[in-house]
Every structure is written in C-alpha cells, then in structure tokens.
Design a protein around this motif. Structure first.
Motif, PDB file in Angstrom:
ATOM      1  N   THR A 101      45.740  31.472  44.261  1.00 34.86           N
ATOM      2  CA  THR A 101      44.228  32.813  43.469  1.00 34.86           C
ATOM      3  C   THR A 101      42.562  32.253  44.361  1.00 34.86           C
ATOM      4  OG1 THR A 101      43.766  31.883  41.484  1.00 34.86           O
ATOM      5  CG2 THR A 101      46.007  32.628  41.332  1.00 34.86           C
ATOM      6  N   LYS A 102      42.322  31.886  45.121  1.00 37.07           N
ATOM      7  CA  LYS A 102      40.414  31.631  44.810  1.00 37.07           C
ATOM      8  C   LYS A 102      40.629  33.036  45.689  1.00 37.07           C
ATOM      9  CE  LYS A 102      38.218  28.809  47.561  1.00 37.07           C
ATOM     10  NZ  LYS A 102      37.007  27.150  48.566  1.00 37.07           N
ATOM     11  N   GLY A 103      39.401  32.906  45.079  1.00 36.84           N
ATOM     12  CA  GLY A 103      38.710  34.413  46.136  1.00 36.84           C
ATOM     13  C   GLY A 103      39.029  35.893  44.974  1.00 36.84           C
ATOM     14  N   TRP A 104      40.356  36.127  44.938  1.00 30.37           N
ATOM     15  CA  TRP A 104      41.512  37.367  44.288  1.00 30.37           C
ATOM     16  C   TRP A 104      41.166  38.020  43.626  1.00 30.37           C
ATOM     17  CZ3 TRP A 104      44.948  39.948  46.335  1.00 30.37           C
ATOM     18  CH2 TRP A 104      45.753  41.197  45.322  1.00 30.37           C
ATOM     19  N   LYS A 105      40.393  37.098  42.373  1.00 30.36           N
ATOM     20  CA  LYS A 105      39.792  38.195  41.173  1.00 30.36           C
ATOM     21  C   LYS A 105      38.167  38.277  40.714  1.00 30.36           C
ATOM     22  CE  LYS A 105      38.788  37.191  36.420  1.00 30.36           C
ATOM     23  NZ  LYS A 105      37.635  38.547  35.971  1.00 30.36           N
ATOM     24  N   GLY A 106      37.731  38.010  41.663  1.00 27.87           N
ATOM     25  CA  GLY A 106      36.032  37.461  42.345  1.00 27.87           C
ATOM     26  C   GLY A 106      36.354  39.069  43.500  1.00 27.87           C
ATOM     27  N   PHE A 107      37.093  39.331  44.387  1.00 30.46           N
ATOM     28  CA  PHE A 107      36.988  40.301  45.289  1.00 30.46           C
ATOM     29  C   PHE A 107      37.363  41.779  44.566  1.00 30.46           C
ATOM     30  CE2 PHE A 107      39.746  42.605  48.298  1.00 30.46           C
ATOM     31  CZ  PHE A 107      39.585  42.770  49.072  1.00 30.46           C
ATOM     32  N   ILE A 108      38.289  41.614  43.529  1.00 34.00           N
ATOM     33  CA  ILE A 108      39.207  42.836  42.752  1.00 34.00           C
ATOM     34  C   ILE A 108      37.716  42.977  41.922  1.00 34.00           C
ATOM     35  CG2 ILE A 108      40.224  43.418  41.460  1.00 34.00           C
ATOM     36  CD1 ILE A 108      41.263  42.543  43.868  1.00 34.00           C
ATOM     37  N   ARG A 140      37.308  55.324  45.620  1.00 36.02           N
ATOM     38  CA  ARG A 140      38.762  54.955  45.974  1.00 36.02           C
ATOM     39  C   ARG A 140      39.170  54.729  47.656  1.00 36.02           C
ATOM     40  NH1 ARG A 140      44.353  57.507  44.292  1.00 36.02           N
ATOM     41  NH2 ARG A 140      45.354  56.891  46.294  1.00 36.02           N
ATOM     42  N   LEU A 141      37.892  55.819  48.065  1.00 27.74           N
ATOM     43  CA  LEU A 141      37.800  55.160  50.259  1.00 27.74           C
ATOM     44  C   LEU A 141      36.878  53.821  50.585  1.00 27.74           C
ATOM     45  CD1 LEU A 141      38.647  56.099  52.622  1.00 27.74           C
ATOM     46  CD2 LEU A 141      36.567  57.957  53.067  1.00 27.74           C
ATOM     47  N   THR A 142      36.412  53.389  49.274  1.00 28.47           N
ATOM     48  CA  THR A 142      35.062  52.362  49.908  1.00 28.47           C
ATOM     49  C   THR A 142      36.194  51.136  49.749  1.00 28.47           C
ATOM     50  OG1 THR A 142      33.623  53.287  49.389  1.00 28.47           O
ATOM     51  CG2 THR A 142      33.294  50.945  48.797  1.00 28.47           C
ATOM     52  N   GLN A 143      37.486  51.104  48.572  1.00 28.35           N
ATOM     53  CA  GLN A 143      38.109  50.008  47.877  1.00 28.35           C
ATOM     54  C   GLN A 143      39.357  50.538  49.365  1.00 28.35           C
ATOM     55  OE1 GLN A 143      39.296  51.828  43.992  1.00 28.35           O
ATOM     56  NE2 GLN A 143      37.875  50.408  42.850  1.00 28.35           N
ATOM     57  N   ILE A 144      39.783  50.652  49.632  1.00 25.23           N
ATOM     58  CA  ILE A 144      41.282  51.358  50.499  1.00 25.23           C
ATOM     59  C   ILE A 144      39.595  50.266  51.635  1.00 25.23           C
ATOM     60  CG2 ILE A 144      42.622  52.159  52.423  1.00 25.23           C
ATOM     61  CD1 ILE A 144      42.501  54.563  50.184  1.00 25.23           C
ATOM     62  N   GLU A 183      37.860  48.680  52.486  1.00 30.51           N
ATOM     63  CA  GLU A 183      37.205  47.117  51.589  1.00 30.51           C
ATOM     64  C   GLU A 183      38.134  45.946  51.430  1.00 30.51           C
ATOM     65  OE1 GLU A 183      34.277  45.640  51.808  1.00 30.51           O
ATOM     66  OE2 GLU A 183      33.466  47.450  52.528  1.00 30.51           O
ATOM     67  N   VAL A 184      39.657  46.700  50.915  1.00 28.83           N
ATOM     68  CA  VAL A 184      40.236  45.485  50.775  1.00 28.83           C
ATOM     69  C   VAL A 184      41.260  45.903  52.623  1.00 28.83           C
ATOM     70  CG1 VAL A 184      42.715  46.057  50.159  1.00 28.83           C
ATOM     71  CG2 VAL A 184      41.189  46.246  48.853  1.00 28.83           C
ATOM     72  N   MET A 221      41.781  41.421  53.913  1.00 26.96           N
ATOM     73  CA  MET A 221      43.284  41.031  54.529  1.00 26.96           C
ATOM     74  C   MET A 221      43.295  40.979  56.210  1.00 26.96           C
ATOM     75  SD  MET A 221      44.566  40.332  51.408  1.00 26.96           S
ATOM     76  CE  MET A 221      44.183  41.506  49.863  1.00 26.96           C
ATOM     77  N   ASN A 222      42.688  42.160  56.738  1.00 33.59           N
ATOM     78  CA  ASN A 222      42.968  42.188  57.850  1.00 33.59           C
ATOM     79  C   ASN A 222      41.547  40.837  59.017  1.00 33.59           C
ATOM     80  OD1 ASN A 222      44.870  44.071  58.249  1.00 33.59           O
ATOM     81  ND2 ASN A 222      42.799  45.436  59.461  1.00 33.59           N
ATOM     82  N   SER A 223      40.846  39.917  58.034  1.00 28.42           N
ATOM     83  CA  SER A 223      40.246  38.935  58.449  1.00 28.42           C
ATOM     84  C   SER A 223      41.356  37.624  58.870  1.00 28.42           C
ATOM     85  CB  SER A 223      39.140  39.286  57.653  1.00 28.42           C
ATOM     86  OG  SER A 223      39.281  38.673  56.386  1.00 28.42           O
ATOM     87  N   LYS A 224      42.037  37.757  58.087  1.00 28.95           N
ATOM     88  CA  LYS A 224      43.334  36.696  58.209  1.00 28.95           C
ATOM     89  C   LYS A 224      44.093  36.439  59.243  1.00 28.95           C
ATOM     90  CE  LYS A 224      43.830  34.814  53.981  1.00 28.95           C
ATOM     91  NZ  LYS A 224      42.941  33.894  53.999  1.00 28.95           N
ATOM     92  N   ARG A 225      44.376  35.392  59.403  1.00 27.59           N
ATOM     93  CA  ARG A 225      45.305  35.196  60.604  1.00 27.59           C
ATOM     94  C   ARG A 225      46.732  35.498  60.384  1.00 27.59           C
ATOM     95  NH1 ARG A 225      47.206  29.717  62.456  1.00 27.59           N
ATOM     96  NH2 ARG A 225      46.695  29.029  60.985  1.00 27.59           N
TER      97      ARG A 225
END
Length: 195
Positions: A57-64, A72-76, A78-79, A83-87
């Motif tokens: 869960t590392k990073g999840w709560k802080g990110f949210i 809403r568009l900024t949230q979309i 940024e999410v 997520m696209n930064s993951k490998r």
C-alpha cells in the motif's frame, strides 16, 4: 487476454453514455462469465492494507489524499500519469500464469500488464469519488499490432476519455481508430461490443 463469450448478454436499461470506439453495446449485469475480474474484486475488497513480496500500500493513501479536492479532469490525468510510470511486465514472468488480474496493491509492488494498469487507474479514481458507473475496463483488439489489449474508459461529461498505458496522455477515445472493443466491464455489469 480476450475471453470467448457464449450467449449474448441480456438487454438492460438504456444508457446515455457515449459509445466506445463507435461500437454497439449489449449490456448485462451477469458478471459470472468473468472469474478473473470477480477474483480480483474479491481480493481487492477483502484485502486489508498489505506489505508483502507481492503486495504493498506504500504511496497509495498519500497519492489519493494529494488529489482529493482537485477537479475531476486533473484527477484523471494525474492518476493516468502515475500508473503509466509503472513498468510493463507480462503475467507469465510476473505471476507464472498466462493471464492474472492483479489488484492495485499488487500492481504497485510488482508492476503489471495492460489490464493491471486499467484496474489500478479505475480503483484510484473510484477512491477519489468518481462513480464506478462512469468507468469501464475495456478489453479490445489492437488492430495495428494484432494483439489483445485493455484500457480504461472514463466518462467525463459527454466525453469518453481513454486512459491507456500505451499512450502518455489522456485522450478522447474517439480519436483512436485502431482499437476494436470486445467487451467492457465494471463492478455493476459488462457490455458486449459489436461493430
């Protein structure tokens, strides 16, 4: 990635959402045909915060928390960006299985493939208050590459926005012409797509 589907789904009430990739949609509330989806939802809903070799869960709560209160568009956007930064990593290498649908906590720990990006984006946006009926994971055929793929569609007003691990930014879904949807799904039901 793509499922062989038996009989056509039952018709449900009319929808007002824009069409996905100009397809005809046949809705159903019966999710029993999607055991990998239901298994992932069960693990996601039933799981407490975890820290293990396969889950974090590392990073999840802080990110949210950082995105709460933003439009809403900024949230979309940024999410999608986070997520696209993951490998990208195929399921066989990551999980030893042909097609494993990871929870967002598993994705944060071990990265994943296309449906894992889409699922994690959906659950993050849901945690930010976007209604589940405004989102769908779409299993589709990439006609350019000749492979199955999965993306997230988020309805924002009268727009269907595409969140895709193969595209850096959020784009209107109708601007992509080489995707042919097979089915889309969320926690409330699924839709068979036909041309």
């Amino acid at each position: 990635m793509l499922l062989t589907l038996g009989a056509l789904p039952q018709r449900a009430e009319a929808r007002t959402y824009p069409k996905i990739f100009s397809s005809i949609e046949l809705p159903s509330k019966n999710l029993k045909k999607f055991p990998k989806w239901l298994d992932m939802l069960g693990r996601w809903k039933g799981g407490a915060p975890c820290e293990s070799e396969t889950c974090t869960t590392k990073g999840w709560k802080g990110f949210i928390d950082d995105l709460k209160g933003k439009d809403r568009l900024t949230q979309i956007k940024e999410v999608n960006k986070l997520m696209n930064s993951k490998r990208y990593i195929i399921d066989m290498k990551n999980w030893g299985a042909e097609d494993y649908w990871a929870t967002p906590y598993q994705f944060l720990k071990k990265n994943g493939d296309c449906e894992d990006y889409a699922i994690s984006k959906m659950m993050a946006l849901k945690a930010l208050g976007i209604p589940i009926e405004d989102m769908r994971v779409v299993a589709l055929q990439d006609l350019n590459l000749g492979v199955g793929h999965a993306v997230l569609i988020v309805y924002n007003g009268s727009d269907a926005l595409l969140l895709d691990n193969q595209i850096k930014t959020v784009v209107p879904a109708n601007t992509i012409k080489h995707y042919q949807p097979v089915y889309s799904i969320n926690e409330n039901g699924w839709w068979l797509h036909r041309r």
